[in-house]
Motif scaffolding. Sequence first.
Motif, mmCIF file in Angstrom:
data_model
loop_
_atom_site.group_PDB
_atom_site.id
_atom_site.type_symbol
_atom_site.label_atom_id
_atom_site.label_comp_id
_atom_site.label_asym_id
_atom_site.label_seq_id
_atom_site.Cartn_x
_atom_site.Cartn_y
_atom_site.Cartn_z
ATOM 1 N N ASP B 292 -1.438 -7.963 -3.465
ATOM 2 C CA ASP B 292 -2.346 -7.266 -2.551
ATOM 3 C C ASP B 292 -1.679 -6.205 -1.687
ATOM 4 O O ASP B 292 -2.325 -5.605 -0.834
ATOM 5 N N ALA B 293 -0.391 -5.971 -1.900
ATOM 6 C CA ALA B 293 0.297 -4.986 -1.059
ATOM 7 C C ALA B 293 -0.061 -3.572 -1.508
ATOM 8 O O ALA B 293 -0.157 -3.287 -2.699
ATOM 9 N N GLY B 294 -0.270 -2.693 -0.525
ATOM 10 C CA GLY B 294 -0.439 -1.282 -0.850
ATOM 11 C C GLY B 294 0.925 -0.721 -1.242
ATOM 12 O O GLY B 294 1.926 -1.016 -0.598
ATOM 13 N N MET B 295 0.980 0.049 -2.314
ATOM 14 C CA MET B 295 2.250 0.628 -2.760
ATOM 15 C C MET B 295 2.125 2.153 -2.651
ATOM 16 O O MET B 295 1.230 2.752 -3.242
ATOM 17 N N ILE B 296 3.059 2.725 -1.911
ATOM 18 C CA ILE B 296 2.934 4.136 -1.520
ATOM 19 C C ILE B 296 3.991 4.998 -2.195
ATOM 20 O O ILE B 296 5.173 4.636 -2.202
ATOM 21 N N LEU B 297 3.557 6.132 -2.715
ATOM 22 C CA LEU B 297 4.507 7.065 -3.325
ATOM 23 C C LEU B 297 4.353 8.437 -2.679
ATOM 24 O O LEU B 297 3.247 8.970 -2.600
#
Lengths: 257, 371
Positions: B292-297
């Motif tokens: 459920d973690a948001g993964m940011i690029l």
Amino acid sequence: MNDQLTIADRSFSSRLLLGTGKFSSSGLMSKALSASGTGVVTVALRRVDVDNPTDNLLQAIDTDRYLLLPNTSGATNASEAVRLARLGRAAGCGNWVKLEVHPDPNHLLPDPIETLKAAEILVKEGFIVLPYIMADPVLAKRLEEAGTATVMPLGSPIGSKQGLRTRDLLEIIIETAGCPVIVDAGLGAPSHAADAMEMGADGVLVNTAIAVAHDPEAMAIAFKKGVEAGREAFLAGIAQPGKNAEASSPLTGFLGA
Amino acid sequence: MPSFYDYSKQFAWDGIEKQIRQARQADVEKALSADHPTMADFAALVSPAAEPFLEQMAQRAHGLTEQRFGRVISLFAPLYLSNVCTNRCVYCGFNAGNIVDRLTLSPEEAAQEAHYLYQEGFRHILLVAGEAPKIVTPSYLADVIKRLRPEFSSISIELFPMETLAYKALVDAGVDGLVIFQETYNEKLYAKVHPAGYKSNFKWRLETPDRGGAAGMRRIGLGALLGLSDWRVEGFFLALHAQYLLRHYWRSQVTISFPRLQPATGGFHAPYPVSDAHMVQLLAALRMFLPDAGMILSTREKPEFRDALIPLGITIMSAGSKTDPGGYTRESGAEAQFEIADHRSPEVVADIIRQKGFEAVWKDWDAAFLQ
């Protein structure tokens, strides 16, 4: 067909309600909505941006065809949910609201205490309230007493596609409910939807399973059929496994024929 | 309750490194079949032994992301408020020792920059500044946030570590997300690369997400600066940190960023460069551990690589970013924090996202939650 789903003052020929999250495009979403035959479509108010023509989810929903059911997804307590519902109504989204209060942003499990609080306030303010809840029979009755239009217990954790893991509690809710019971969350396959309908649920709400299917439109049709089959079986008086068809009478056989 | 600093003491860097290096194929296979991977499973997933399973891991990551987030990528833009900084991070363009043009936007200028981003379609904004608490003061921030509030549904901050009460004030003003990269979880290395300034205090920085969580930040963003040390061990501590936060601040969502070292002023070269394949391995392992973690690029990465990562677990991307204060509306001449590798406009990035079969989402939050 006369068998309609009635919620508050509205009747719907379909017992399938659809969510609008997780779709890869609004075009695909529109097609899925249309194919599903649904009459009720829920939209997260937090996704609505009336100022942005390129990102206006509402534009993709034909409100002449579907009842728009704004939801308060993202609210972590009663006051946030109430505030959001009021804003939605003020922005022209109508007075129906799917009440979602989930302080845990990861599993999105509903907070029973805050949900009841918010429901009491919103009902008094004239909202038609459809609360998303844990499969908790006592909470369902408390919400019904507070005046909610339905209760929407989860079948299994939202997005999990596991089907009716809360079966025993859902059965009690359905048996004791004085308002429509819509099974919401966790339905991963049309057979799960059929299962809920066979059990006597008044409707089901599906989102993830359709939105992330390889072909959302085809999956929407499959769910439509699953819901219809389950409902028809329920109405026809489905035989309950283990409850009716006993092959012999082991305890009373000694009495003789 | 022990802070993450206290909690993490039971995990020695060297021991974890050894555990990861010694993972065998059987450990990886066990981890791959786990519905809820443990920290030991995670160690196997970032190990060299997992490398032959990269495609399998990527497919798991894809499936989990699709299940939890759907086919959706949220977009945001950073707004650099100031490049004044008292720290001497050896890898950073804002290093106080670098003789570069320094600039702090006035609240009016910040609002102009933000309005430009609003017109581009952004509704989620990230405020960034160097560590200059005498310039980027609470009243300055309050002023900026007040001006931005009407146009932005989500305002996050990536500033210097603050006290819980300061974070509470920001939450009350309408900030919903805190981003604070630890840079490295290796305390000895941390001291070497942060030789001076407030940032040299490892413990103070490591406990910042705790303070953000205690203050009620809705999202807490973590990150290790990839390239500073062994990414496998950094990844382990990132996962551990996220797990700790999810247990203790259960009302907050955790997000993870993947800042990979790029050339910056000062000529710093990454001592442990991270390859594309290793970055994919880290991303996939984190997704399997944290569904459920948001993964940011960010736009630090090249367009082709960013596009390729879209189906692999990334859920949030920046686009059209400028990392020099004032850079959106004029040629500021001020020093940028790092070089941008993806210069495409937000609209072009959104188009690519759509072509990949995902919806580009500009608004997925509402200010009404906090007001």
